[in-house]
Design a protein around this motif. Structure first.
Motif, PDB file in Angstrom:
ATOM      1  N   ASP A  79       0.863  -1.166   0.000  1.00 30.16           N
ATOM      2  CA  ASP A  79       0.000   0.000   0.000  1.00 30.16           C
ATOM      3  C   ASP A  79       0.905   1.222   0.000  1.00 30.16           C
ATOM      4  O   ASP A  79       1.587   1.508   0.987  1.00 30.16           O
ATOM      5  CB  ASP A  79      -0.907  -0.002   1.236  1.00 30.16           C
ATOM      6  N   THR A  82       0.365   3.858   2.872  1.00 29.57           N
ATOM      7  CA  THR A  82       0.714   3.534   4.257  1.00 29.57           C
ATOM      8  C   THR A  82       2.078   2.887   4.399  1.00 29.57           C
ATOM      9  O   THR A  82       2.625   2.836   5.504  1.00 29.57           O
ATOM     10  CB  THR A  82      -0.334   2.583   4.858  1.00 29.57           C
ATOM     11  N   GLN A  84       2.588  -0.256   4.118  1.00 30.68           N
ATOM     12  CA  GLN A  84       2.393  -1.600   4.642  1.00 30.68           C
ATOM     13  C   GLN A  84       2.439  -2.634   3.511  1.00 30.68           C
ATOM     14  O   GLN A  84       1.853  -2.434   2.447  1.00 30.68           O
ATOM     15  CB  GLN A  84       1.051  -1.697   5.366  1.00 30.68           C
TER      16      GLN A  84
END
Length: 288
Positions: A79, A82, A84
């Motif tokens: 992502d 983010t 992540q």
């Protein structure tokens, strides 16, 4: 010795080892690159050719492929907003190819091809594969434009899939080339595909580009079977290319291609990525 091609901008913070694949997001100027240094990186490309690092994450082993979702700025799944990253696929051997294969307004489905001789389909919301296709040999190349998907295997076979029936090849063809399949690319009209090999030639079958270990990139008109533009002496073997969704920027990775083994890697061929502004006259089919 390595030298920078004129007029082409080098990416900021390039990979530290051989680039395996680069891919533009279909919806933006975000560029992803996977590398043998175990990293997947994402850069934000500006209109003036400058670039800034956007995100990066590490694998436990060399990253051999990368791909973008059509409507999400994610890859394997990273992502970008983010930072992540989560695991979404698992095979018994090296994963060589990954592609998002969803159609319009469909669930986020990923196909992975592996040296374990299987293609697996994954719904990103589930831990187990939706389907598994076992082929006769290792998967070396794959591409998809829904509903078309093509898979190249080590035995010089090309398996053509209709993604409306994804677990059974629609047809299986012998490669038109004599040697190992290295790349496949679906035509934009979804009515065919191009095959690339280690032998240094290609099917000239629209406009597309080819690149190779001779350090050159060539644009072709497949319908007219005509060469449109050539770029040579690009600093080393060209390992991967990708064109932005609007057709204005060509990104290409150069570096040692390992074709002569470890003993010939003398460190003079830099692993990096360049950005080339595409002129319309270089890729527009010529009037007969």
């Amino acid at each position: 010795m390595f030298r920078q091609p004129p007029k082409d901008a080098e990416i900021s913070q390039p990979p530290t080892d051989t680039v395996s694949e680069i891919a533009f997001s279909p919806n933006s100027y975000l560029l992803a690159g996977s590398s043998w240094d175990n990293q997947v990186r994402v850069w934000d490309i500006q209109n003036n050719g400058t670039s800034t690092g956007k995100a990066a994450y590490s694998h436990e082993a060399p990253a051999l492929c990368c791909a973008w979702s059509r409507d999400r700025n994610k890859g394997r799944m990273l992502d970008v907003a983010t930072g992540q990253a989560v695991q979404i696929a698992q095979h018994d051997d090296t994963i060589r190819c990954i592609r998002f294969v969803e159609g319009d307004n469909a669930s986020p489905i990923v196909a992975t091809g592996s040296w374990d001789k299987t293609v697996k389909y994954w719904d990103l919301r589930q831990p187990s594969p939706l389907g598994v296709v076992t082929l006769n040999e290792r998967i070396y190349a794959m591409d998809s434009l829904h509903p078309l998907m093509v898979v190249g295997t080590a035995d010089r076979k090309v398996h053509v899939f209709d993604l409306n029936n994804p677990t059974q090849p629609f047809k299986t063809l012998d490669s038109p080339l004599k040697w190992q399949t290295r790349s496949l690319s679906c035509f934009v009209k979804k009515d065919g595909f191009a095959v690339g090999s280690i032998e240094g030639r290609h099917p000239v079958t629209g406009t597309f580009c080819t690149a190779g270990s001779d350090g050159s990139i060539v644009f072709w008109d497949k319908d007219a079977r005509q060469k449109l533009k050539s770029f040579t002496n690009l600093g080393g073997p060209v390992l991967s290319t990708t064109i932005s969704g609007d057709g204005k920027i060509l990104a290409y990775a150069t570096g040692y291609d390992w074709s002569k083994g470890f003993q010939h890697n003398d460190g003079t061929t830099k692993s990096t990525i360049f950005l080339h502004s595409i002129a319309e006259e270089d890729v527009k089919p010529r009037t007969k």
